[in-house]
Design a protein around this motif. Structure first.
Motif, PDB file in Angstrom:
ATOM      1  N   TYR A  54       0.806  -1.219   0.000  1.00 21.97           N
ATOM      2  CA  TYR A  54       0.000   0.000   0.000  1.00 21.97           C
ATOM      3  C   TYR A  54       0.839   1.269   0.000  1.00 21.97           C
ATOM      4  O   TYR A  54       0.366   2.341   0.396  1.00 21.97           O
ATOM      5  CB  TYR A  54      -0.957  -0.013   1.192  1.00 21.97           C
ATOM      6  CG  TYR A  54      -1.926  -1.158   1.108  1.00 21.97           C
ATOM      7  CD1 TYR A  54      -3.002  -1.119   0.221  1.00 21.97           C
ATOM      8  CD2 TYR A  54      -1.737  -2.304   1.868  1.00 21.97           C
ATOM      9  CE1 TYR A  54      -3.876  -2.180   0.108  1.00 21.97           C
ATOM     10  CE2 TYR A  54      -2.609  -3.379   1.766  1.00 21.97           C
ATOM     11  CZ  TYR A  54      -3.671  -3.316   0.887  1.00 21.97           C
ATOM     12  OH  TYR A  54      -4.539  -4.374   0.772  1.00 21.97           O
ATOM     13  N   ARG A  57       1.026   5.129   0.918  1.00 17.57           N
ATOM     14  CA  ARG A  57       0.242   5.470   2.099  1.00 17.57           C
ATOM     15  C   ARG A  57       0.899   4.917   3.366  1.00 17.57           C
ATOM     16  O   ARG A  57       1.394   3.796   3.377  1.00 17.57           O
ATOM     17  CB  ARG A  57      -1.180   4.936   1.959  1.00 17.57           C
ATOM     18  CG  ARG A  57      -1.935   5.517   0.777  1.00 17.57           C
ATOM     19  CD  ARG A  57      -3.314   4.897   0.645  1.00 17.57           C
ATOM     20  NE  ARG A  57      -4.163   5.260   1.780  1.00 17.57           N
ATOM     21  CZ  ARG A  57      -5.364   4.722   2.004  1.00 17.57           C
ATOM     22  NH1 ARG A  57      -5.840   3.801   1.152  1.00 17.57           N
ATOM     23  NH2 ARG A  57      -6.089   5.100   3.039  1.00 17.57           N
ATOM     24  N   GLU A  61      -2.607   5.669   8.076  1.00 14.46           N
ATOM     25  CA  GLU A  61      -3.690   6.177   7.250  1.00 14.46           C
ATOM     26  C   GLU A  61      -4.636   5.086   6.779  1.00 14.46           C
ATOM     27  O   GLU A  61      -5.673   5.372   6.183  1.00 14.46           O
ATOM     28  CB  GLU A  61      -3.124   6.903   6.028  1.00 14.46           C
ATOM     29  CG  GLU A  61      -2.185   8.051   6.360  1.00 14.46           C
ATOM     30  CD  GLU A  61      -1.511   8.594   5.112  1.00 14.46           C
ATOM     31  OE1 GLU A  61      -1.826   8.089   4.008  1.00 14.46           O
ATOM     32  OE2 GLU A  61      -0.674   9.502   5.233  1.00 14.46           O
TER      33      GLU A  61
END
Length: 335
Positions: A54, A57, A61
């Motif tokens: 991911y 990010r 978050e």
């Protein structure tokens, strides 16, 4: 793809999340809580994989939906087992709660995969005999301990000299599954073989000491509490490795216990030679220990204690594989 904080497109905040720094925090926290080395390695693998999936990010978050997506993809795309999926979830829980210090009420809604209930593979007494007679040396002794004492593979590999009670015919299992100690039976037929093994261990330890080595790894904070214990014969492994290696936890050269893969390979080879058509592993011998004790009329609570099971329901699985039928009863037709 290497995650080193310099990946293209990573913002300044995410750039602070350099892999060595984050993983070092995870590693330090796990060692502070006395997690095993194997758990440490597994958690680090899943945390690294989650972060990479991911980028850019930051994990702070991400919410429960992302975690569910990650776990679902493991099952649908990678086709992992339920136990593997649950291990990944445990690693992410550790990352958020213990390392990042993030309160995650949404994590309570993430459903753990249900592990399927499977019957263990159990051999007959005659089959166990055929298997054991095809093993030799230390592998034969270790396999006999698994069957004769109900040890797990790593419990046998990590057995220390001080925990072998030849006079009392008992073995003390330290820090077993769930961090519990227990006492189990030592087969009288193995006393002489174990005594011979201990003589060889002491001789090997004396040679290591003469070379400036001979200090074994001690669990938790014992090395600081008893600084000389690591060099004492009582703390040496009953089944030491054949070679000196570098301990990944502290970088010290020392002799560790035998690699469990040695016995795993030997048992697989012996099973092939014996002509078994079912998968047989060292853990199969532990299943045989429990089942054969119940067949002989042993109390299930006693077997539970010898195996170190937290719940008797875990031990009851062996009642389904007794030779007398699915529920351990004689069929009316047999009467």
């Amino acid at each position: 793809m290497s995650y080193d904080g310099e990946h293209a497109g990573i913002s300044g905040d995410v750039a602070q999340l350099r892999e060595p720094r984050l993983l070092e925090q995870v590693r330090n926290r796990m060692r502070l809580k006395h997690y095993s080395l194997r758990t440490e390695q597994a958690y680090l693998y899943w945390i690294r994989r989650y972060i990479r999936a991911y980028l850019p990010r930051h994990p702070r978050e991400l919410d429960g939906a992302v975690v569910e997506h990650f776990l679902s993809r493991l099952a649908t795309r990678d086709n992992v087992a339920a136990s593997t999926q649950n291990q990944a979830l445990s690693a992410l829980l550790f990352l958020y709660r213990d390392v990042l210090g993030v309160d995650l009420p949404w994590m309570e809604n993430v459903v753990r995969a249900k592990r399927p209930q499977r019957l263990p593979v159990v051999l007959s007494r005659a089959q166990v005999g055929r298997l054991l007679e095809r093993l030799a040396g230390r592998e034969a002794l270790m396999a006999r301990l698994l069957y004769g004492s109900g040890l797990r593979l790593m419990e046998c590999a990590r057995l220390r000299v001080k925990d072998v009670g030849l006079e009392r015919n008992e073995l003390v299992v330290r820090d077993g599954k769930g961090g519990k100690d227990r006492v189990t039976v030592l087969p009288a037929v193995l006393r002489q073989d174990l005594a011979t093994q201990l003589v060889q261990v002491r001789a090997l330890h004396a040679r290591d000491l003469a070379c400036g080595l001979g200090r074994v790894h001690l669990p938790h904070a014992l090395a600081r509490k008893y600084p000389n214990a690591a060099a004492e014969p009582a703390w040496q492994y009953v089944f030491p490795a054949t070679r000196i290696s570098v301990d990944p936890r502290d970088g010290v050269r020392r002799r560790h216990h035998i690699d469990e893969k040695v016995l795993q390979s030997a048992v697989r080879r012996a099973a092939r030679e014996a002509g078994f058509d079912r998968p047989v592993t060292p853990h199969t011998l532990r299943h045989c220990f429990a089942t054969h004790l119940l067949e002989a009329g042993a109390d299930i609570r006693t077997v539970q204690e010898l195996l170190g099971h937290k719940d008797v329901a875990t031990t009851q699985i062996y009642t389904h594989v007794l030779n007398r039928g699915a529920l351990g009863v004689l069929s009316p037709l047999d009467r």
